[in-house]
Scaffold this motif. Sequence first.
Motif, mmCIF file in Angstrom:
data_model
loop_
_atom_site.group_PDB
_atom_site.id
_atom_site.type_symbol
_atom_site.label_atom_id
_atom_site.label_comp_id
_atom_site.label_asym_id
_atom_site.label_seq_id
_atom_site.Cartn_x
_atom_site.Cartn_y
_atom_site.Cartn_z
ATOM 1 N N THR A 75 0.787 -1.230 0.000
ATOM 2 C CA THR A 75 0.000 0.000 0.000
ATOM 3 C C THR A 75 0.822 1.283 0.000
ATOM 4 O O THR A 75 0.274 2.342 -0.262
ATOM 5 N N HIS A 76 2.107 1.205 0.303
ATOM 6 C CA HIS A 76 2.848 2.451 0.526
ATOM 7 C C HIS A 76 4.099 2.626 -0.327
ATOM 8 O O HIS A 76 4.626 1.676 -0.889
ATOM 9 N N GLU A 117 1.040 7.047 0.677
ATOM 10 C CA GLU A 117 0.184 5.982 0.143
ATOM 11 C C GLU A 117 0.307 5.884 -1.372
ATOM 12 O O GLU A 117 0.373 6.888 -2.064
ATOM 13 N N LYS A 118 0.273 4.644 -1.887
ATOM 14 C CA LYS A 118 0.306 4.439 -3.339
ATOM 15 C C LYS A 118 -0.887 5.125 -4.004
ATOM 16 O O LYS A 118 -0.743 5.725 -5.069
ATOM 17 N N TYR A 173 -2.397 7.768 -3.203
ATOM 18 C CA TYR A 173 -2.169 9.200 -3.263
ATOM 19 C C TYR A 173 -1.358 9.562 -4.505
ATOM 20 O O TYR A 173 -1.563 10.593 -5.133
#
Length: 374
Positions: free
Chosen positions: A272-273, A283-284, A286
């Motif tokens: 996720t990051h 965050e991915k 984002y």
Amino acid sequence: GPSVRRGQRHHFLADLSQCLFDFVVQLLPTPEELAIKEDVRKLLERLIKNVEPESRLLSFGSTANGFALRNSDMDLCCLIDSDRLPPSASEMVVMVSDLLERETKFQVKPLPKARIPIIKLTLAPTQGLPYGIACDIGFENRLALENTRLLLSYATLDPTRVRTMVLFLKLWSKRRKINSPYLGTLSSYGYALMVIFFLVHVKNPPVLPNLQVIPPMRPITKEDMHIGEHNIWFFDDTELLKRTWQSGNTDSVGELLVDFFKYFSHDFPYNTHVISIRGGLIEKTYKGWYEASQHILTVQQPISQVLQPDPRAHDLSRDRNRLCIEDPFEVSYNVGRTVTKDGLYTIRGEFMRASRIFSSRPDRAFLALTQLCE
Ligand code: GTP
Ligand code: MG
């Protein structure tokens, strides 16, 4: 009891730190090697001036950022400071290659059509130069010069801890064969960014300050802050910083390395990051860096394509964002894009193996390091 074990652990970590220094010191390039490389740079610069008198040849990458291992290759960048419109990078690659083929003993391989056009030069080993020389020349890659300066600034702030960790990781990742961007794993540059991220954003208190968010001491112009649309500002007065900033973190290199492997084995949220030295843990979603498995429906995408996606596009995007490492300046660029699903599985496996070796060899730091790099 527990206090005996704590004492033993403390002893192991102190011993490990000493072994790490000793290990890394033998890997540094010799003064002779550095001198030969500087001579080669000067020679090439002089030759290239025949094609483009207003050019300079600068070194970047490990030869310039403080993270060079012995016999590492040389990264050079040619800048043209001319008022006239200079030739394009691909044109320069063709012209300079012709010249170098005529004038030098290097084996010359022009790659004018690559995403970043370069010339690959190699010199076969000789008695005086038992490993030969490998060198890449690129053109107008100003961002690479800046990220080299950024890494150098971080290395300068805390030379023992930062340099020892990055150099060890480079050696370890090469020995364990997880430093091959072309084969689905990660570049040295990527590992260096992971270490800096860990020291700036994961360790608390941090080992390093975030140089990209310290405001300038005096006003600076927008041109000085940008290359194209990329914000390249960072606080580069390391001498001033060394006098005014002190890390509250006193962990030894050994401790930091053990923690680094633990963090990237189990704690970092790969799915996720994003690792960002500028912004920390991002965050991915984002950044819009998805994995293909999370199928995102966008307005621009024709419905036919959503229902019947192009299998090639699917494959590419699936593997592009497994390991996300934001470039410090080119923030839309994922330095970890080369890492495939299998590559990430292998890399994480290696982080876990390293953690395991450090916890199962609590008595012999030297043996642990040797086993780690087998
Ligand atoms: P070794 O060659 O393994 O000794 O390490 P190195 O420190 O020279 O790193 P590497 O060859 O991976 O990269 C050399 C330089 O190229 C880096 O310092 C960066 O400036 C630049 N570079 C490498 N990979 C990338 C990338 O994916 N994106 C960008 N923007 N720059 C890169
Ligand atoms: Mg290099």
